[in-house]
Design an enzyme around this catalytic site. Structure first.
Site, PDB file in Angstrom:
ATOM      1  N   ARG A  54       3.110   0.371  -5.402  1.00 51.81           N
ATOM      2  CA  ARG A  54       2.957  -0.283  -4.103  1.00 51.81           C
ATOM      3  C   ARG A  54       1.629  -1.023  -3.993  1.00 51.81           C
ATOM      4  O   ARG A  54       1.342  -1.638  -2.952  1.00 51.81           O
ATOM      5  CB  ARG A  54       3.053   0.754  -2.990  1.00 51.81           C
ATOM      6  CG  ARG A  54       4.357   1.524  -2.998  1.00 51.81           C
ATOM      7  CD  ARG A  54       4.393   2.489  -1.856  1.00 51.81           C
ATOM      8  NE  ARG A  54       4.393   1.778  -0.599  1.00 51.81           N
ATOM      9  CZ  ARG A  54       5.465   1.270  -0.010  1.00 51.81           C
ATOM     10  NH1 ARG A  54       6.633   1.409  -0.573  1.00 51.81           N
ATOM     11  NH2 ARG A  54       5.379   0.637   1.125  1.00 51.81           N
ATOM     12  N   LYS A  84       4.965  -3.764  -6.385  1.00 54.39           N
ATOM     13  CA  LYS A  84       6.412  -3.614  -6.512  1.00 54.39           C
ATOM     14  C   LYS A  84       7.140  -3.984  -5.232  1.00 54.39           C
ATOM     15  O   LYS A  84       8.160  -4.646  -5.252  1.00 54.39           O
ATOM     16  CB  LYS A  84       6.724  -2.165  -6.902  1.00 54.39           C
ATOM     17  CG  LYS A  84       8.197  -1.858  -7.069  1.00 54.39           C
ATOM     18  CD  LYS A  84       8.771  -2.631  -8.233  1.00 54.39           C
ATOM     19  CE  LYS A  84      10.256  -2.394  -8.436  1.00 54.39           C
ATOM     20  NZ  LYS A  84      10.825  -3.459  -9.296  1.00 54.39           N
ATOM     21  N   HIS A 141      14.447 -36.653 -15.699  1.00 56.63           N
ATOM     22  CA  HIS A 141      13.963 -37.302 -14.478  1.00 56.63           C
ATOM     23  C   HIS A 141      12.492 -36.999 -14.215  1.00 56.63           C
ATOM     24  O   HIS A 141      12.026 -37.171 -13.096  1.00 56.63           O
ATOM     25  CB  HIS A 141      14.844 -36.903 -13.294  1.00 56.63           C
ATOM     26  CG  HIS A 141      16.262 -37.345 -13.455  1.00 56.63           C
ATOM     27  ND1 HIS A 141      16.658 -38.669 -13.381  1.00 56.63           N
ATOM     28  CD2 HIS A 141      17.388 -36.648 -13.759  1.00 56.63           C
ATOM     29  CE1 HIS A 141      17.953 -38.763 -13.610  1.00 56.63           C
ATOM     30  NE2 HIS A 141      18.422 -37.548 -13.848  1.00 56.63           N
ATOM     31  N   TRP A 191      -2.954  -2.454  -1.746  1.00 49.93           N
ATOM     32  CA  TRP A 191      -2.674  -3.820  -2.188  1.00 49.93           C
ATOM     33  C   TRP A 191      -3.333  -4.723  -1.146  1.00 49.93           C
ATOM     34  O   TRP A 191      -2.943  -4.748   0.015  1.00 49.93           O
ATOM     35  CB  TRP A 191      -1.170  -4.066  -2.237  1.00 49.93           C
ATOM     36  CG  TRP A 191      -0.801  -5.408  -2.801  1.00 49.93           C
ATOM     37  CD1 TRP A 191      -0.859  -5.810  -4.097  1.00 49.93           C
ATOM     38  CD2 TRP A 191      -0.297  -6.528  -2.067  1.00 49.93           C
ATOM     39  NE1 TRP A 191      -0.424  -7.106  -4.217  1.00 49.93           N
ATOM     40  CE2 TRP A 191      -0.070  -7.575  -2.989  1.00 49.93           C
ATOM     41  CE3 TRP A 191      -0.013  -6.752  -0.726  1.00 49.93           C
ATOM     42  CZ2 TRP A 191       0.428  -8.808  -2.615  1.00 49.93           C
ATOM     43  CZ3 TRP A 191       0.478  -7.998  -0.352  1.00 49.93           C
ATOM     44  CH2 TRP A 191       0.700  -9.009  -1.299  1.00 49.93           C
ATOM     45  N   ASN A 243      -0.643   1.360   6.037  1.00 52.14           N
ATOM     46  CA  ASN A 243       0.127   0.407   5.244  1.00 52.14           C
ATOM     47  C   ASN A 243       0.721  -0.592   6.223  1.00 52.14           C
ATOM     48  O   ASN A 243       1.424  -0.190   7.147  1.00 52.14           O
ATOM     49  CB  ASN A 243       1.243   1.144   4.489  1.00 52.14           C
ATOM     50  CG  ASN A 243       2.270   0.198   3.904  1.00 52.14           C
ATOM     51  OD1 ASN A 243       1.941  -0.936   3.558  1.00 52.14           O
ATOM     52  ND2 ASN A 243       3.500   0.637   3.795  1.00 52.14           N
ATOM     53  N   GLY A 244       0.435  -1.876   6.030  1.00 52.36           N
ATOM     54  CA  GLY A 244       0.970  -2.892   6.938  1.00 52.36           C
ATOM     55  C   GLY A 244      -0.116  -3.851   7.364  1.00 52.36           C
ATOM     56  O   GLY A 244      -1.152  -3.965   6.694  1.00 52.36           O
ATOM     57  N   GLU A 247       5.407 -13.682 -14.596  1.00 52.36           N
ATOM     58  CA  GLU A 247       4.990 -12.481 -13.870  1.00 52.36           C
ATOM     59  C   GLU A 247       4.224 -11.500 -14.750  1.00 52.36           C
ATOM     60  O   GLU A 247       3.227 -10.924 -14.305  1.00 52.36           O
ATOM     61  CB  GLU A 247       6.261 -11.830 -13.323  1.00 52.36           C
ATOM     62  CG  GLU A 247       6.046 -10.679 -12.388  1.00 52.36           C
ATOM     63  CD  GLU A 247       7.377 -10.133 -11.855  1.00 52.36           C
ATOM     64  OE1 GLU A 247       8.442 -10.399 -12.456  1.00 52.36           O
ATOM     65  OE2 GLU A 247       7.337  -9.426 -10.842  1.00 52.36           O
ATOM     66  N   CYS A 256       0.836  -1.205   0.000  1.00 53.78           N
ATOM     67  CA  CYS A 256       0.000   0.000   0.000  1.00 53.78           C
ATOM     68  C   CYS A 256       0.872   1.257   0.000  1.00 53.78           C
ATOM     69  O   CYS A 256       2.004   1.240   0.451  1.00 53.78           O
ATOM     70  CB  CYS A 256      -0.954   0.091   1.183  1.00 53.78           C
ATOM     71  SG  CYS A 256      -1.965  -1.370   1.378  1.00 53.78           S
ATOM     72  N   LYS A 283      10.208 -14.017 -14.924  1.00 52.71           N
ATOM     73  CA  LYS A 283       9.816 -12.823 -15.679  1.00 52.71           C
ATOM     74  C   LYS A 283       8.634 -13.143 -16.590  1.00 52.71           C
ATOM     75  O   LYS A 283       7.671 -12.389 -16.654  1.00 52.71           O
ATOM     76  CB  LYS A 283      10.969 -12.337 -16.561  1.00 52.71           C
ATOM     77  CG  LYS A 283      11.992 -11.370 -16.155  1.00 52.71           C
ATOM     78  CD  LYS A 283      11.703 -10.137 -15.426  1.00 52.71           C
ATOM     79  CE  LYS A 283      11.265 -10.339 -14.017  1.00 52.71           C
ATOM     80  NZ  LYS A 283      12.232 -10.035 -12.978  1.00 52.71           N
ATOM     81  N   GLU A 286      15.321 -16.979 -13.440  1.00 54.49           N
ATOM     82  CA  GLU A 286      14.893 -15.590 -13.562  1.00 54.49           C
ATOM     83  C   GLU A 286      14.088 -15.386 -14.855  1.00 54.49           C
ATOM     84  O   GLU A 286      13.083 -14.665 -14.871  1.00 54.49           O
ATOM     85  CB  GLU A 286      16.118 -14.663 -13.507  1.00 54.49           C
ATOM     86  CG  GLU A 286      15.837 -13.184 -13.706  1.00 54.49           C
ATOM     87  CD  GLU A 286      14.858 -12.567 -12.710  1.00 54.49           C
ATOM     88  OE1 GLU A 286      14.467 -13.230 -11.742  1.00 54.49           O
ATOM     89  OE2 GLU A 286      14.458 -11.399 -12.936  1.00 54.49           O
TER      90      GLU A 286
HETATM   91  O1  M6R Z   1      12.681  -5.257  -3.308  1.00 52.91           O
HETATM   92  P1  M6R Z   1      13.122  -6.686  -3.293  1.00 52.91           P
HETATM   93  O2  M6R Z   1      14.311  -6.944  -4.140  1.00 52.91           O
HETATM   94  O3  M6R Z   1      13.345  -7.195  -1.898  1.00 52.91           O
HETATM   95  O4  M6R Z   1      11.897  -7.493  -3.888  1.00 52.91           O
HETATM   96  C1  M6R Z   1      11.901  -8.880  -3.915  1.00 52.91           C
HETATM   97  C2  M6R Z   1      10.841  -9.438  -4.837  1.00 52.91           C
HETATM   98  O5  M6R Z   1       9.563  -9.091  -4.366  1.00 52.91           O
HETATM   99  C3  M6R Z   1      11.002  -8.945  -6.266  1.00 52.91           C
HETATM  100  O6  M6R Z   1      12.263  -9.225  -6.770  1.00 52.91           O
HETATM  101  C4  M6R Z   1       9.945  -9.615  -7.187  1.00 52.91           C
HETATM  102  O7  M6R Z   1      10.208 -10.973  -7.276  1.00 52.91           O
HETATM  103  C5  M6R Z   1       9.962  -8.955  -8.569  1.00 52.91           C
HETATM  104  N1  M6R Z   1       8.672  -8.416  -8.855  1.00 52.91           N
HETATM  105  C6  M6R Z   1      10.278  -9.876  -9.685  1.00 52.91           C
HETATM  106  O8  M6R Z   1      10.327  -9.214 -10.908  1.00 52.91           O
END
Ligand code: M6R
Length: 609
Positions: free
Chosen positions: A27, A604, A505, A74, A100-101, A489, A2, A486, A482
């Site tokens: 956020r 984010k 396997h 969020w 927020n929290g 996501e 948030c 991506k 990775e």
């Molecule tokens: O801010 P951070 O690097 O701690 O965030 C960790 C993950 O939430 C972040 O890398 C997330 O996996 C990304 N959205 C991936 O693209």
């Protein structure tokens, strides 16, 4: 999660608060809302969905006044809906609150407050706080918030206004980020600096366990017990424009293209090809400590965890220190085995990821040294760690992390070489070769970006695939993970990464005619073995896109299409290989019409555990 914005001053409150929320949408963007004190009453507007929905509502029912708070959500407790959107109000409509929290003891508080006659309108944990304020209110908002703080448990950044106090905002920070923007005859509070940058560069970074009272002309900070706290002004030097899209259709594409610069900035002043050395003076870990180090635990989440997997290979190969790479949310509860000479490295772009912070705090409490690799100088991770390496990627806005990952790799490579040199594990020639290769990484990233048209064409063809597999061996496997993240996501295509030798396997059963497989073959030592695994998927009908180094014409004999990447030191190859994978995810997501910068269900910065 948030985002919060609060404003007190002469400007149009709607413009300041909604404009600030727009900078914080990374956020969360499940709903948004604003509350302002106008003509002695609290006016409220909120709407489920994107900020544009709130703006449309405000067009129909404008809000005025000179003090306001806003929120972009969020969802954690309660679905995204108008009712669950913040700000929340008490029964009498005297207070409005954004949060927020997570309030961990909200259920027992809710029962208690219902028993004393409070009526709840939402499913959120937040609403208990505003009813608690109403319950404990003694005519002094600041004192009431001290009392409220003693009753709630969990993580929170709270900002509250009251129609009884139209000339003040009270803000409380415990474990969720918060900054205060200092103006002239006006003041701001927000979850993050971009929200206020248009108006001020003078910032108070609120520490954990602090609260503040803002009026137009003053900001006073206190502990949660109300003891005054002296704050230093942090001057923001970075450019607001660098946080904008800069002509690209999406932040993600802009950030992919910023990688050569981001890597250059991260390496600047830290690699000395002439001296054959790495300078990490800011690290602040003395040689004795580095020599005594007997293991390293890397903790991180998501993309940062993937960077840690590459870092493990680099540190183990170069510095010969055993490294465990742990998912932060698991690590904290795993009673990890550490010695007094264990170094914990927390990797976090935002420096605010709750899982990573919790893992850091746990290990600090056990007396271990914690080094943070983070992109945000004033973040919680940077402030709480014993030692810090900053990645100079600049603000990363797109939810999908790109330049943060490649700069994290650059930082980890620097660390690996530094540790190797201090511990005498790397010869002069090998160090020289590695440092030259490191110094050349920005040019490598630049050259890799030239593959964009080829990746674009491939993505167009495969954007409708149901599944995609990414395979590689050794450090190429780390980068495959990775690539798969991506793609999932932002394109929402199901993707899996496999150590290439592991397919047979079990997973080979999923390879059927036409299934796209991205094979990373950047390690000369493992090349032939990787090709054998590629042959296995080809035999089952897969369409294989291979990634290899320029000059390796052999791969074209096996795969359907090849992307040639500049040759670099094999340990550094992930930094080159990941860029086509980022582009693949990006173009696939665009082809599918997805909201690239704000993928569904994600935010984010994940500031809840
Ligand atoms: O801010 P951070 O690097 O701690 O965030 C960790 C993950 O939430 C972040 O890398 C997330 O996996 C990304 N959205 C991936 O693209």
């Amino acid at each position: 999660m948030c985002g919060i914005v609060g404003y007190i001053g002469p400007r149009n409150v709607k413009d300041v608060v909604v404009g600030g929320l727009a900078k914080l949408e990374y956020r969360g963007y499940d709903s948004s809302g604003i509350a302002a004190i106008d003509d002695g009453r609290i006016e409220l507007a909120k709407s489920v969905g994107r900020l544009s929905n709130l703006e449309a509502r405000l067009e129909e029912h404008p809000i005025g006044g000179h003090v306001a708070i806003g929120h972009t959500r969020w969802a954690t407790h309660g679905k995204p809906s108008d009712e669950n959107a913040h700000p929340h109000q008490d029964c009498s409509g005297r207070f409005a609150l954004v949060h927020n929290g997570i309030v961990e003891n909200y259920l027992s508080l809710r029962e208690e407050l219902i028993a004393s006659g409070h009526e709840f309108r939402s499913e959120t944990d937040t609403e208990v706080v505003v009813h608690l304020i109403e319950e404990l209110y003694n005519g002094d908002l600041f004192q009431t918030m001290i009392a409220v703080g003693k009753r709630i448990r969990g993580a929170y950044a709270l900002v509250v206004i009251s129609k009884d106090h139209p000339d003040q905002i009270v803000a409380v920070r415990k474990a969720s980020p918060m900054i205060i923007g200092l103006g002239d005859g006006e003041n701001f509070v927000a979850s993050d600096i971009p929200a206020v940058l248009q108006y001020t560069r003078d910032i108070y970074v609120m520490e954990d366990g602090e609260m503040a009272v803002l009026t137009r002309d003053s900001v006073e900070c206190f502990t949660l017990d109300g003891e005054p706290v002296a704050k230093e002004v942090y001057k923001v030097t970075w450019d607001a424009v660098s946080a904008e899209r800069g002509g690209y259709p999406h932040f993600m594409l802009k950030e992919i293209h910023e990688q050569p610069k981001a890597i250059r900035d991260t390496l600047r002043g830290r690699v000395n090809p002439d001296l054959g050395s790495v300078t990490l003076d800011e690290l602040g870990i003395d040689a004795e400590t580095v020599k005594a180090m007997d293991r390293i635990h890397i903790v991180a989440c998501g993309t940062s965890w993937h960077a840690g997997l590459v870092g493990k290979v680099a540190i183990e190969q170069l510095a010969r220190i055993p490294v465990n790479v742990e998912i932060a949310s698991e690590y904290r509860y795993s009673n990890p085995i550490a010695t007094p000479n264990t170094l914990v490295i927390a990797i976090t772009q935002s420096g605010e990821t709750a899982d990573t912070l919790a893992a850091m705090r746990e290990m600090k409490a056990r007396g271990l040294r914690v080094l943070a690799i983070t992109n945000v100088v004033g973040s919680s991770a940077a402030r709480e760690a014993d030692n810090v390496i900053v990645t100079w990627a600049g603000p990363e806005i797109a939810v999908a992390s790109t330049k943060a990952y490649t700069t994290q790799l650059a930082a980890l490579y620097l660390l690996a070489v530094h540790f190797a040199q201090v511990r005498g594990e790397i010869g002069e020639q090998a160090a020289h070769d590695m440092i030259n290769a490191l110094d050349n990484l920005p040019q490598v990233a630049e050259a890799v970006l030239d593959t964009a048209p080829q990746i674009h064409a491939f993505a167009q063809k495969y954007a409708e695939s149901k599944d995609t597999f990414f395979i590689g061996r050794g450090i190429d496997y780390a980068v495959s993970l990775e690539g798969a993240l991506k793609l999932k996501e932002i394109s929402y295509i199901h993707a899996e990464a496999y150590a290439a030798g592991e397919l047979k396997h079990g997973t080979l059963a999923l390879i059927t005619e036409g299934v796209p497989v991205v094979a990373i073959a950047m390690q000369p030592d493992l090349y032939e073995k990787t090709v054998s695994n590629i042959v296995e998927v080809k035999a089952r009908g897969a369409f294989v896109l291979g990634l290899t180094w320029v000059g390796n014409e052999d791969l074209a004999k096996t795969v359907d299409e090849v992307i040639y990447l500049p040759k670099t030191h094999p340990t550094l190859a992930p930094l080159a290989a990941v860029i086509p994978l980022q582009l693949l995810a990006y173009y696939a997501a665009v082809a599918r019409g997805n909201d690239v910068d704000k993928p569904r269900n994600l935010a984010k910065s994940v500031t809840v555990e």
